[in-house]
Design a protein around this motif. Sequence first.
Motif, PDB file in Angstrom:
ATOM      1  N   LYS A 130      26.521 143.602  74.860  1.00  0.00           N
ATOM      2  CA  LYS A 130      27.646 143.810  75.786  1.00  0.00           C
ATOM      3  C   LYS A 130      27.573 142.784  76.913  1.00  0.00           C
ATOM      4  O   LYS A 130      26.514 142.582  77.496  1.00  0.00           O
ATOM      5  N   PRO A 131      28.690 142.162  77.233  1.00  0.00           N
ATOM      6  CA  PRO A 131      28.671 141.194  78.341  1.00  0.00           C
ATOM      7  C   PRO A 131      28.351 141.863  79.677  1.00  0.00           C
ATOM      8  O   PRO A 131      28.670 143.030  79.888  1.00  0.00           O
ATOM      9  N   ASP A 132      27.742 141.104  80.573  1.00  0.00           N
ATOM     10  CA  ASP A 132      27.507 141.587  81.936  1.00  0.00           C
ATOM     11  C   ASP A 132      28.776 141.458  82.764  1.00  0.00           C
ATOM     12  O   ASP A 132      28.977 142.188  83.732  1.00  0.00           O
ATOM     13  N   LEU A 133      29.606 140.498  82.382  1.00  0.00           N
ATOM     14  CA  LEU A 133      30.864 140.275  83.113  1.00  0.00           C
ATOM     15  C   LEU A 133      31.938 139.839  82.131  1.00  0.00           C
ATOM     16  O   LEU A 133      31.726 138.918  81.340  1.00  0.00           O
ATOM     17  N   VAL A 134      33.073 140.537  82.183  1.00  0.00           N
ATOM     18  CA  VAL A 134      34.242 140.103  81.409  1.00  0.00           C
ATOM     19  C   VAL A 134      35.318 139.687  82.394  1.00  0.00           C
ATOM     20  O   VAL A 134      35.684 140.455  83.282  1.00  0.00           O
ATOM     21  N   LEU A 193      33.126 131.549  89.861  1.00  0.00           N
ATOM     22  CA  LEU A 193      31.751 131.123  90.132  1.00  0.00           C
ATOM     23  C   LEU A 193      31.058 132.137  91.035  1.00  0.00           C
ATOM     24  O   LEU A 193      29.909 132.519  90.794  1.00  0.00           O
ATOM     25  N   GLU A 194      31.782 132.608  92.072  1.00  0.00           N
ATOM     26  CA  GLU A 194      31.212 133.620  92.963  1.00  0.00           C
ATOM     27  C   GLU A 194      30.828 134.877  92.188  1.00  0.00           C
ATOM     28  O   GLU A 194      29.721 135.395  92.330  1.00  0.00           O
ATOM     29  N   SER A 195      31.750 135.342  91.345  1.00  0.00           N
ATOM     30  CA  SER A 195      31.461 136.556  90.561  1.00  0.00           C
ATOM     31  C   SER A 195      30.287 136.336  89.626  1.00  0.00           C
ATOM     32  O   SER A 195      29.462 137.225  89.428  1.00  0.00           O
ATOM     33  N   ALA A 196      30.221 135.147  89.037  1.00  0.00           N
ATOM     34  CA  ALA A 196      29.151 134.862  88.077  1.00  0.00           C
ATOM     35  C   ALA A 196      27.789 134.855  88.771  1.00  0.00           C
ATOM     36  O   ALA A 196      26.814 135.408  88.262  1.00  0.00           O
ATOM     37  N   LEU A 197      27.726 134.225  89.954  1.00  0.00           N
ATOM     38  CA  LEU A 197      26.449 134.156  90.682  1.00  0.00           C
ATOM     39  C   LEU A 197      26.002 135.548  91.107  1.00  0.00           C
ATOM     40  O   LEU A 197      24.814 135.887  91.050  1.00  0.00           O
ATOM     41  N   GLN A 198      26.980 136.360  91.482  1.00  0.00           N
ATOM     42  CA  GLN A 198      26.694 137.732  91.893  1.00  0.00           C
ATOM     43  C   GLN A 198      26.150 138.545  90.709  1.00  0.00           C
ATOM     44  O   GLN A 198      25.138 139.230  90.830  1.00  0.00           O
ATOM     45  N   ILE A 199      26.806 138.418  89.570  1.00  0.00           N
ATOM     46  CA  ILE A 199      26.389 139.192  88.392  1.00  0.00           C
ATOM     47  C   ILE A 199      25.023 138.710  87.917  1.00  0.00           C
ATOM     48  O   ILE A 199      24.206 139.500  87.452  1.00  0.00           O
TER      49      ILE A 199
END
Length: 213
Positions: A130-134, A193-199
């Motif tokens: 399962k992805p951590d972020l979609v 990018l912000e969401s990705a770094l956070q996740i």
Amino acid sequence: ISKKPRGRGAFIVLEGLDRSGKTTQSQALVEGLRKHDVPTEFIRFPDRNPENPLSKAISDYLSSKTELDAMTAHLLFAAQRTEMRSSMEALLAAGTTLVVDRYSYSGIAYSMAKGLDKQWCSNVEAYLPKPDLVVYMEITPDQAALRGGFGEERYETRLFQEKVYQAYQAIKEDNWKVAAATENPAEIAKGLLESALQILDQCQALPLSRQYH
Ligand code: NYM
């Protein structure tokens, strides 16, 4: 050179209609993460490597060289994800973040658009990671049509995209990040990018889970 030691990589998926800008944004995200010293790889589904028999079967189907029953086509796309599963899990475990252009949700949405049952379609994906972020690149079929003519491939018609749009609405999960695909691309990239770094920070401590199991 001192680098922060990292745990596992993050599994990030971009989804959306044809022409929603997923590919542009996935590539921008890969670049952005690498600039932040995050080891990152780009994967796309379907993979189109002509040397690989599953990829070739998918390419032939998408270019209408072959015909397949809707359920068989669904299984074929899912088979490619299943085939990739162990190498994706190995990369994530080794600390590589994966930015993935389309995944199970495309499989489910495009098959539901042909009238297949959501549950049946999801079952096939159940044991995949399962992805951590979609990230869902939200665009209406009207807006997508304004981006110019569709290509030659199967599914690239206005009527079909309308059905895919409805299917995405039906499967969208509450924790998806929705990005307005019509916004300025640089602004979208910044937000992703912000969401990705956070996740990436959050998922270090969490094991990878399974899609629907
Ligand atoms: N597609 C993609 C499916 O029908 N099922 C799947 O599981 C996946 C991953 O392939 N129109 C369809 C959606 C697209 C087509 O994708 C090719 P792309 O991103 O245009 O290469």
